[in-house]
Design an enzyme around this catalytic site. Structure first.
Site, PDB file in Angstrom:
ATOM      1  N   TYR A   1      -2.069  -1.501  10.491  1.00  0.00           N
ATOM      2  CA  TYR A   1      -2.130  -1.563   9.032  1.00  0.00           C
ATOM      3  C   TYR A   1      -0.894  -0.954   8.379  1.00  0.00           C
ATOM      4  O   TYR A   1      -0.217  -1.601   7.577  1.00  0.00           O
ATOM      5  CB  TYR A   1      -3.397  -0.871   8.521  1.00  0.00           C
TER       6      TYR A   1
ATOM      7  N   SER B   1       0.861  -1.187   0.000  1.00  0.00           N
ATOM      8  CA  SER B   1       0.000   0.000   0.000  1.00  0.00           C
ATOM      9  C   SER B   1       0.891   1.228   0.000  1.00  0.00           C
ATOM     10  O   SER B   1       2.048   1.168   0.441  1.00  0.00           O
ATOM     11  CB  SER B   1      -0.905   0.010   1.241  1.00  0.00           C
TER      12      SER B   1
END
Length: 310
Positions: free
Chosen positions: A179, A167
């Site tokens: 995350y 990401s």
């Protein structure tokens, strides 16, 4: 004169790169690719996309429902298997299944796409416990590493491809929780793996999506998760952030799946693929900026606590 020569050389370089990247590997119908996290989102769409191209897709789903729905929407070539990337036993069972003469031949596994991931719980770090971090890291990073290590002998045998879905949050951390940490870890693991496997002919690529609307980023469970975290905070912490902090993404999934398809099928895959306009134009440039500048720019978009100081 020399500016024209430089421009001509640059144009030739870009043309050659474009031509090389458009060439695909041969015998697609003989290539087997395992994809994790195929219940929905990127993994589901990529499984359908590769199946339509004639590849032998091994789609790893977390639930029976997800596996059944995917089989119903694809050809008989696609096979599904249940996989929980947080379970070593589940990973070992899937590895043993893949190693059998069926589903893959002796040539090995051509591709592994590590797509499985979760984003919840995500919140300001002070709101979270160690267990909240571990829950995300187990899926997004530790599970990814274990799946990859289990299948490396088969990938090495085929001189195949590893595609890890990271990401842009693995370059610029914009919120708390596991995350962003996990995606930084995916970047680091992929870089070291790429250098280690290069002598064996195995190529490793990283996909860096921006903000996309998937099951993982569905706002409803994200909001519910934040509310649950807020309710368990001490009164002092709630007062410091303020209720407004609590109250204060792109559906074109093909941008990500097209990048993964290119990484698997191109003769000359890239090491990194940025997917989405926000990834290319905002977050990647920010990742090269000095910390004071990126902090200032992101500060305009992030919520402000009721009291920034004790």
């Amino acid at each position: 004169m020399w500016p024209y020569a430089v421009a001509a050389l640059l144009a030739l370089f870009l043309l050659r790169r474009w031509h090389r990247e458009r060439q695909t590997v041969p015998r697609l119908s003989e290539k087997h690719v395992l994809i994790t996290g195929c219940d929905s989102g990127f993994g589901n769409r990529l499984a359908r996309q590769l199946d339509a191209r004639g590849l032998r897709v091994l789609a790893a789903c977390l639930t029976h429902t997800g596996a059944e729905q995917l089989r119903a929407a694809t050809s008989d070539r696609l096979q599904t298997v249940l996989l929980d990337v947080t379970s070593s036993k589940s990973i070992a069972d899937v590895t043993a299944w893949v190693r059998e003469p069926h589903p893959i031949p002796s040539a090995g596994l051509w591709g592994l796409v590590n797509n499985a991931g979760i984003a919840i719980p995500s919140a300001p770090n002070e709101w979270l416990s160690k267990e909240d971090f571990v829950k995300v890291l187990d899926v997004n990073l530790v599970g990814l590493v274990e799946v990859t290590l289990s299948l490396l002998p088969l990938l090495r045998r085929a001189r195949g491809r590893v595609v890890n879905v990271a990401s842009v949050m693995g370059r610029v951390s914009c919120f708390g929780g596991g995350y962003c940490i996990s995606k930084y870890g995916v970047e680091a693991f992929s870089d070291s793996l790429r250098r280690e496997l290069r002598p064996f002919g195995v190529q490793v690529s990283i996909i860096e999506p921006g903000g996309f609307q998937t099951g993982m980023t569905d706002p409803a469970p994200l909001v519910k998760g934040l509310v649950r975290l807020w309710e368990r905070l001490p009164a002092e912490t709630q007062a410091a952030y303020g209720r407004r902090y609590l109250e204060k993404c792109d559906s074109r999934l093909s941008l990500v799946t097209d990048a993964a398809t290119h990484a698997l099928l191109s003769r000359c895959p890239r090491s990194r693929y940025a997917a989405g306009w926000d990834a290319r134009l905002i977050f990647l440039p920010l990742s090269y900026c000095p910390a004071w500048l990126s902090d200032t720019i992101l500060g305009f978009f992030l919520p402000v606590p009721a009291s920034g100081t004790p």
